[in-house]
Scaffold this motif. Structure first.
Motif, short mmCIF file in Angstrom:
data_model
loop_
_atom_site.label_atom_id
_atom_site.label_comp_id
_atom_site.label_asym_id
_atom_site.label_seq_id
_atom_site.Cartn_x
_atom_site.Cartn_y
_atom_site.Cartn_z
N PHE A 42 0.76 -1.18 0.17
CA PHE A 42 0.02 -0.11 0.09
C PHE A 42 0.88 1.28 0.06
N GLU A 44 1.32 5.64 -0.81
CA GLU A 44 0.60 6.88 -0.45
C GLU A 44 1.89 7.94 -1.30
N HIS A 46 2.14 12.07 -1.11
CA HIS A 46 1.71 13.54 -0.64
C HIS A 46 2.49 14.58 -0.84
N THR A 57 -2.87 14.57 -0.83
CA THR A 57 -2.72 13.66 -1.17
C THR A 57 -3.01 13.25 -2.49
N TYR A 59 -1.97 10.14 -4.27
CA TYR A 59 -2.32 8.69 -4.28
C TYR A 59 -2.53 8.10 -3.27
N GLU A 60 -3.43 7.11 -3.29
CA GLU A 60 -3.72 6.24 -2.02
C GLU A 60 -4.03 4.49 -2.35
N ASP A 61 -3.27 4.06 -2.83
CA ASP A 61 -3.55 2.56 -3.25
C ASP A 61 -2.23 1.77 -3.24
N GLN A 88 5.29 3.79 1.66
CA GLN A 88 4.83 2.51 1.47
C GLN A 88 4.51 1.70 2.96
#
Length: 102
Positions: A42, A44, A46, A57, A59-61, A88
């Protein structure tokens, strides 16, 4: 006491993140971020100002193992310097300076 010390044969652990590229930098309207991670997990991405305030933010995936690429628009941002942070699985992987110029 039958305590024995283990023998370490190969202690190489792959770096969690390698080869971060941010371009164009300075940027006018977009920034492309390319990086490689050793294992999927996972992730991110920021954006912070220089005072450490979280601005956005992007990207969050999940990041995939190997090469990852992300592009974001800098159009809504004022001219200046920002920090792009890649994380990560809760671990800081990299912080890159991004310069926006108009």
């Amino acid at each position: 006491n039958e305590w024995s010390h283990p023998t370490i044969v190969n202690a190489e652990v792959p770096a969690p993140l390698t080869a971060v590229k941010t371009f164009p930098n300075p940027s006018v309207d977009f920034v492309k971020v390319q990086f490689e991670v050793a294992a999927a997990g996972f992730g991110e991405i920021h954006l912070f100002d220089l005072q450490g305030r979280l601005l956005q933010t992007f990207y969050e995936d999940n990041f995939k193992s190997g090469s990852n690429e992300f592009t974001f628009s800098t159009t809504p941002l004022a001219t200046g310097t920002y920090l792009l942070k890649i994380e990560q699985d809760g671990m800081d992987l990299a912080t890159e300076k991004i310069v926006i110029s108009r």
